[in-house]
Design an enzyme around this catalytic site. Sequence first.
Site, PDB file in Angstrom:
ATOM      1  N   GLU A   1      -7.498  -8.823   6.606  1.00 55.51           N
ATOM      2  CA  GLU A   1      -8.683  -8.007   6.348  1.00 55.51           C
ATOM      3  C   GLU A   1      -8.235  -6.569   6.102  1.00 55.51           C
ATOM      4  O   GLU A   1      -7.528  -5.982   6.927  1.00 55.51           O
ATOM      5  CB  GLU A   1      -9.651  -8.053   7.524  1.00 55.51           C
TER       6      GLU A   1
ATOM      7  N   LYS B   1      -5.625  -9.376  16.183  1.00 54.42           N
ATOM      8  CA  LYS B   1      -6.643  -9.641  17.202  1.00 54.42           C
ATOM      9  C   LYS B   1      -5.995 -10.157  18.482  1.00 54.42           C
ATOM     10  O   LYS B   1      -5.039 -10.934  18.459  1.00 54.42           O
ATOM     11  CB  LYS B   1      -7.634 -10.698  16.695  1.00 54.42           C
TER      12      LYS B   1
ATOM     13  N   LEU C   1       0.827  -1.205   0.000  1.00 53.32           N
ATOM     14  CA  LEU C   1       0.000   0.000   0.000  1.00 53.32           C
ATOM     15  C   LEU C   1       0.864   1.259   0.000  1.00 53.32           C
ATOM     16  O   LEU C   1       0.540   2.247  -0.668  1.00 53.32           O
ATOM     17  CB  LEU C   1      -0.933  -0.017   1.209  1.00 53.32           C
TER      18      LEU C   1
END
Length: 222
Positions: free
Chosen positions: A156, A62, A38
Amino acid sequence: MALPVMPEISQALRDIAEDYVIMKCRYQSALREVRTKLEILDDEFQMRHSRNPIHHMESRIKSPQSIAQKLKRKGLPLTPQAAMENLNDIAGIRVVCAYLNDTYAIGEMLTGQDDIQLVQTRDYIASPKPNGYRSLHLIVRVPVFLSEGKLLLPVEVQIRTIAMDFWASLEHQLRYKEVTHVPEELNRQLLDAANRIAALDGDMQHIHDQMAVLANRIGDLK
């Protein structure tokens, strides 16, 4: 007086803790891969168009508690192995963009790379959630090269505008951290705020497009 822990249970807990550390390291590597891609795309966009489409990025793994809660809801074993085999959102990165069109442009550029596998797309911008939440959600698999070989791990990717991120961050804080139950009237006000923010995103995109047209005309006259 503390109860003694049986040796086999103690060893099992140590094994699970060690497996979680290994799993976390792998997913952190996957996050670095996606973030680097990115950043490169953002730099290239800046070179070609004289602006950065990405305002900022945030990433997370997480927590063990969140992983355990999700596994429990799915009726799965509370182990790192079960998490890796069944959960796609252990690693997550949020990409906050300047303009509405940038969210789709970044998503297309990322998933267009030949070493990225697109697993799932959920477009909550075109089809917002009932509470007004808007964001482009992608699940991608990215290759991670380790000493034992190559792994394909899911990450994600949530892509949204600055305005969408502002609303989502405050809505989450209000709904899940400050009160246990949000009255219906406040839910309506949150939805109205989300709709106004969406309209603002559309206005800013329109202004940006018109400014770009004006800049091109001025450039042609020089």
